[in-house]
Scaffold this active site. Structure first.
Site, PDB file in Angstrom:
ATOM      1  N   GLU A  82       0.598  -1.577   0.323  1.00 41.25           N
ATOM      2  CA  GLU A  82      -0.154   0.012  -0.025  1.00 41.25           C
ATOM      3  C   GLU A  82       0.523   0.616  -0.016  1.00 41.25           C
ATOM      4  OE1 GLU A  82      -1.156  -1.857   2.711  1.00 41.25           O
ATOM      5  OE2 GLU A  82      -3.267  -2.780   2.053  1.00 41.25           O
TER       6      GLU A  82
ATOM      7  N   TYR B 120       7.579   2.057  -7.267  1.00 38.51           N
ATOM      8  CA  TYR B 120       6.833   0.119  -7.823  1.00 38.51           C
ATOM      9  C   TYR B 120       6.589   0.355  -8.859  1.00 38.51           C
ATOM     10  CZ  TYR B 120       7.121   1.195  -2.590  1.00 38.51           C
ATOM     11  OH  TYR B 120       7.681   1.255  -1.181  1.00 38.51           O
TER      12      TYR B 120
HETATM   13  C1  COA Z   1       9.796   6.564  -2.561  1.00 41.26           C
HETATM   14  C2  COA Z   1      11.492   6.793  -1.724  1.00 41.26           C
HETATM   15  C3  COA Z   1      11.933   5.694  -0.342  1.00 41.26           C
HETATM   16  C4  COA Z   1      12.182   6.742  -2.462  1.00 41.26           C
HETATM   17  O1  COA Z   1      13.326   6.118  -2.233  1.00 41.26           O
HETATM   18  P1  COA Z   1      14.812   7.083  -3.330  1.00 41.26           P
HETATM   19  O2  COA Z   1      16.300   6.184  -2.700  1.00 41.26           O
HETATM   20  O3  COA Z   1      14.736   8.671  -2.960  1.00 41.26           O
HETATM   21  O4  COA Z   1      14.954   6.128  -4.699  1.00 41.26           O
HETATM   22  P2  COA Z   1      15.496   5.996  -5.851  1.00 41.26           P
HETATM   23  O5  COA Z   1      16.630   7.250  -5.355  1.00 41.26           O
HETATM   24  O6  COA Z   1      15.866   4.734  -6.042  1.00 41.26           O
HETATM   25  O7  COA Z   1      14.326   6.261  -6.724  1.00 41.26           O
HETATM   26  C5  COA Z   1      14.460   5.610  -8.204  1.00 41.26           C
HETATM   27  C6  COA Z   1      13.482   6.063  -9.258  1.00 41.26           C
HETATM   28  O8  COA Z   1      11.648   6.362  -8.695  1.00 41.26           O
HETATM   29  C7  COA Z   1      10.806   7.254  -9.248  1.00 41.26           C
HETATM   30  N1  COA Z   1      11.380   8.469  -7.825  1.00 41.26           N
HETATM   31  C8  COA Z   1      11.844   8.216  -6.880  1.00 41.26           C
HETATM   32  N2  COA Z   1      11.709   9.552  -5.783  1.00 41.26           N
HETATM   33  C9  COA Z   1      10.813  10.367  -6.449  1.00 41.26           C
HETATM   34  C10 COA Z   1      10.371  11.319  -6.276  1.00 41.26           C
HETATM   35  N3  COA Z   1      10.631  11.978  -5.665  1.00 41.26           N
HETATM   36  N4  COA Z   1       9.662  11.597  -7.431  1.00 41.26           N
HETATM   37  C11 COA Z   1       9.426  11.195  -9.055  1.00 41.26           C
HETATM   38  N5  COA Z   1      10.331   9.927  -8.769  1.00 41.26           N
HETATM   39  C12 COA Z   1      10.646   9.404  -7.999  1.00 41.26           C
HETATM   40  C13 COA Z   1      12.502   7.280  -9.956  1.00 41.26           C
HETATM   41  O9  COA Z   1      11.574   6.565 -11.474  1.00 41.26           O
HETATM   42  C14 COA Z   1      13.369   7.023  -9.700  1.00 41.26           C
HETATM   43  O10 COA Z   1      14.138   6.674 -10.829  1.00 41.26           O
HETATM   44  P3  COA Z   1      15.333   7.982 -11.215  1.00 41.26           P
HETATM   45  O11 COA Z   1      16.453   8.821  -9.996  1.00 41.26           O
HETATM   46  O12 COA Z   1      16.391   7.287 -12.048  1.00 41.26           O
HETATM   47  O13 COA Z   1      13.991   8.788 -12.350  1.00 41.26           O
HETATM   48  C15 COA Z   1      11.741   7.906  -0.494  1.00 41.26           C
HETATM   49  O14 COA Z   1      11.404   9.172  -1.285  1.00 41.26           O
HETATM   50  C16 COA Z   1      11.143   8.290   0.288  1.00 41.26           C
HETATM   51  O15 COA Z   1      12.051   7.601   1.732  1.00 41.26           O
HETATM   52  N6  COA Z   1       9.872   8.608   0.935  1.00 41.26           N
HETATM   53  C17 COA Z   1       9.195   8.988   1.617  1.00 41.26           C
HETATM   54  C18 COA Z   1       8.840   7.143   2.552  1.00 41.26           C
HETATM   55  C19 COA Z   1       7.844   6.991   1.478  1.00 41.26           C
HETATM   56  O16 COA Z   1       6.730   7.939   0.790  1.00 41.26           O
HETATM   57  N7  COA Z   1       8.240   5.310   0.823  1.00 41.26           N
HETATM   58  C20 COA Z   1       7.800   4.839   0.558  1.00 41.26           C
HETATM   59  C21 COA Z   1       5.996   4.456   0.886  1.00 41.26           C
HETATM   60  S1  COA Z   1       5.603   2.789   0.955  1.00 41.26           S
END
Ligand code: COA
Length: 151
Positions: free
Chosen positions: A107, A119
């Site tokens: 979710e 995802y």
């Molecule tokens: C969501 C989260 C886990 C992403 O972590 P991250 O290490 O920055 O992600 P990555 O660098 O591995 O990103 C992988 C891909 O996801 C997508 N992505 C990640 N963050 C994004 C953002 N803020 N906006 C758009 N796309 C995003 C992109 O496609 C990205 O690829 P790219 O950087 O080559 O464009 C992080 O922003 C976070 O902890 N957010 C708060 C908690 C959360 O939302 N958890 C997930 C829901 S349970």
């Protein structure tokens, strides 16, 4: 040496701090040390930590029979957009598959476009919606999108 490893039983405070830092912007309740202790003790839980200069990301999932679930994914705000989240989900999915999970569910907040994009990159597709699923401090509850990936 890989930067991703199991979250240790002595790292509950690190996990709670990381979760709090990652979800603060969403107004969601941070998981406590006790929350993490309970999850680590539960059968089928897989908990992974990513080490940067310091621990900067975690992912938790669980498996039961042929199903897996992603419970949380949290990357510290200062470590984002460097592939940490993608690496954690890849490692978590590999472990869930090895444990027999033929499909995996999660979710995610309906307005969390970044996480949904991450995802989708792993083949997850929207499978439903849960209204008012996430309580948010000072804001109306947010819907969750249910996503599913078939191995
Ligand atoms: C969501 C989260 C886990 C992403 O972590 P991250 O290490 O920055 O992600 P990555 O660098 O591995 O990103 C992988 C891909 O996801 C997508 N992505 C990640 N963050 C994004 C953002 N803020 N906006 C758009 N796309 C995003 C992109 O496609 C990205 O690829 P790219 O950087 O080559 O464009 C992080 O922003 C976070 O902890 N957010 C708060 C908690 C959360 O939302 N958890 C997930 C829901 S349970």
């Amino acid at each position: 040496m890989t930067a991703i490893r199991p979250l240790g039983a002595l790292e509950l405070d690190i996990a709670a701090a990381l979760h709090g830092a990652a979800f603060a912007e969403w107004g969601e309740r941070a998981w406590s040390r006790a929350d993490f202790a309970g999850l680590l003790a539960a059968p089928g839980t897989v908990a992974l930590l990513h080490d940067g200069a310091t621990p900067d990301g975690l992912a938790l999932g669980r498996h039961a029979a042929d199903e897996g679930e992603i419970l949380t994914l949290a990357v510290h705000p200062l470590a984002r957009r460097h592939g940490v989240g993608r690496a954690l989900i890849a490692a978590l999915l590999a472990r869930l598959a090895a444990a027999g999970a033929a499909q995996v569910f999660l979710e995610v907040a309906a307005d969390n476009a970044g996480a949904q994009a991450l995802y989708r990159g792993f083949g997850f597709e929207v499978a439903g919606r849960r209204p008012a699923y996430y309580a948010r401090a000072g804001l109306p509850p947010a819907d969750a999108v249910l996503m599913r990936r078939v191995a």
